[in-house]
Design a protein around this motif. Structure first.
Motif, mmCIF file in Angstrom:
data_model
loop_
_atom_site.group_PDB
_atom_site.id
_atom_site.type_symbol
_atom_site.label_atom_id
_atom_site.label_comp_id
_atom_site.label_asym_id
_atom_site.label_seq_id
_atom_site.Cartn_x
_atom_site.Cartn_y
_atom_site.Cartn_z
ATOM 1 N N TYR A 1 49.277 81.315 6.786
ATOM 2 C CA TYR A 1 48.339 82.403 7.032
ATOM 3 C C TYR A 1 48.658 83.611 6.157
ATOM 4 O O TYR A 1 47.763 84.337 5.719
ATOM 5 N N ARG B 1 40.032 89.862 9.918
ATOM 6 C CA ARG B 1 41.176 89.007 9.587
ATOM 7 C C ARG B 1 40.810 88.122 8.373
ATOM 8 O O ARG B 1 40.539 86.927 8.520
ATOM 9 N N GLN C 1 41.978 84.422 7.568
ATOM 10 C CA GLN C 1 41.407 83.245 8.220
ATOM 11 C C GLN C 1 40.703 82.341 7.210
ATOM 12 O O GLN C 1 40.594 81.132 7.428
ATOM 13 N N SER D 1 35.857 86.804 11.893
ATOM 14 C CA SER D 1 36.148 86.893 10.461
ATOM 15 C C SER D 1 35.414 85.826 9.672
ATOM 16 O O SER D 1 34.316 86.051 9.180
#
Length: 309
Positions: A38, A82, A85, A196
């Protein structure tokens, strides 16, 4: 032909990833699993998942960095809550000919890779009742007003936490073209609750993948899977959906903080601690809510339940 599972994780979601992997390996010891980092803080979880579950890190980390750079170049830095993602889109270009992508806030109750058998008659599969809640958290009404999609097409919107497809079905050019088209029309998307990648990936799915199949539309229907649904019944660390008289395939805590007192906490806690070789989870103490906050959350849960029924 190779089949496998992708996850996306970093050290922050170590406990969630362990719970997911415990549940997968309980039913399936062989299917290869690849972790997409991530962010840069992934080495501890990568070592743990490799040691105990045979999980490999995505090999082409340079491509993931390129993907992130292109995203920022197209949208800027303020568009998504985010943006990392989107790294899950590296699934299209990884080692597996057919693959499942699974979020870490999920536990599974079956040999989940077998759902790829649906790809015999489709190019993209998913398994949720997102469409019953309308287009919220995906699109704005503008997509219908401008005839970007019709009413039938938006019945195929999906939750981005669980899906499967085929390698290279989406090309790099397709992916970046979808970014560009979406950036040109931000009015088409609903980011009101800080989603997101889900709106953009739904756009790409509906525009570029016509052969798609939602598993909940199989003959005989399929159980729900959202942890916000209060009607599931627990038995022997599994869950049962009485509305369709079937056991759940998996449970997804989408939008729900996994902590003591959350829906189906005992299920998650069981799978997190299924491997005695690993230390116990570090669980933060839940923040106490006042009566007003409890009332608001109760109303939100009731509205979510109406959408899933």
């Amino acid at each position: 032909m190779t089949r496998g599972i992708y996850i996306i994780a970093n050290d922050k979601v170590t406990d969630q990833a362990i719970a997911l992997l415990n549940s997968i390996r309980l039913h399936d010891t062989d299917t290869p699993i690849v972790m997409i980092p991530y962010d840069e803080n992934y080495h501890h979880i990568a070592d743990t998942l490799k040691q105990y579950y045979g999980v490999q890190v995505y090999e082409d980390l340079e491509f993931i960095d390129y993907l992130s750079h292109k995203l920022h170049e197209t949208f800027g830095t303020q568009f998504f809550a985010r943006p990392n993602q989107f790294r899950k889109q590296a699934c299209w270009f990884g080692p597996f000919d057919e693959f499942l992508y699974i979020d870490t806030d999920i536990v599974v109750f079956e040999k989940i890779i077998d759902n790829l058998n649906y790809l015999a008659n489709a190019d993209f599969i998913y398994c949720d009742y997102q469409h019953l809640g309308g287009i919220k958290n995906v699109f704005s009404p503008q997509v219908l007003e401008d005839k970007v999609f019709n009413e039938n097409e938006i019945q195929d919107i999906f939750n981005g936490g669980f899906w499967g497809s085929k390698k290279n079905l989406i090309s790099v050019d397709d992916l970046f073209a979808s970014f560009a088209e979406s950036a040109a029309h931000p009015e088409y998307f609903d980011f009101s609750e800080k989603t997101s990648d889900q709106p953009i990936i739904n756009y790409m799915l509906l525009k570029r993948i016509p052969r798609r199949f939602n598993i909940v539309r199989r003959e005989g229907k399929a159980p729900g899977n959202w942890a916000g649904s209060p009607h599931f019944q627990a038995e022997n660390h599994l869950l049962f959906d009485p509305t369709v008289n079937q056991p759940l395939q998996y449970l997804h805590w989408a939008g729900i903080r996994i902590q003591p007192g959350c829906p189906y906490w005992e299920i998650w806690d069981y799978y997190r601690h299924l491997n005695p070789a690993l230390p116990a989870a570090v669980i933060p103490t839940p923040v106490k809510q006042n009566q007003w906050q409890k009332a608001i959350n109760s109303i939100k849960n009731q509205l979510r339940q109406l959408k899933t029924n």
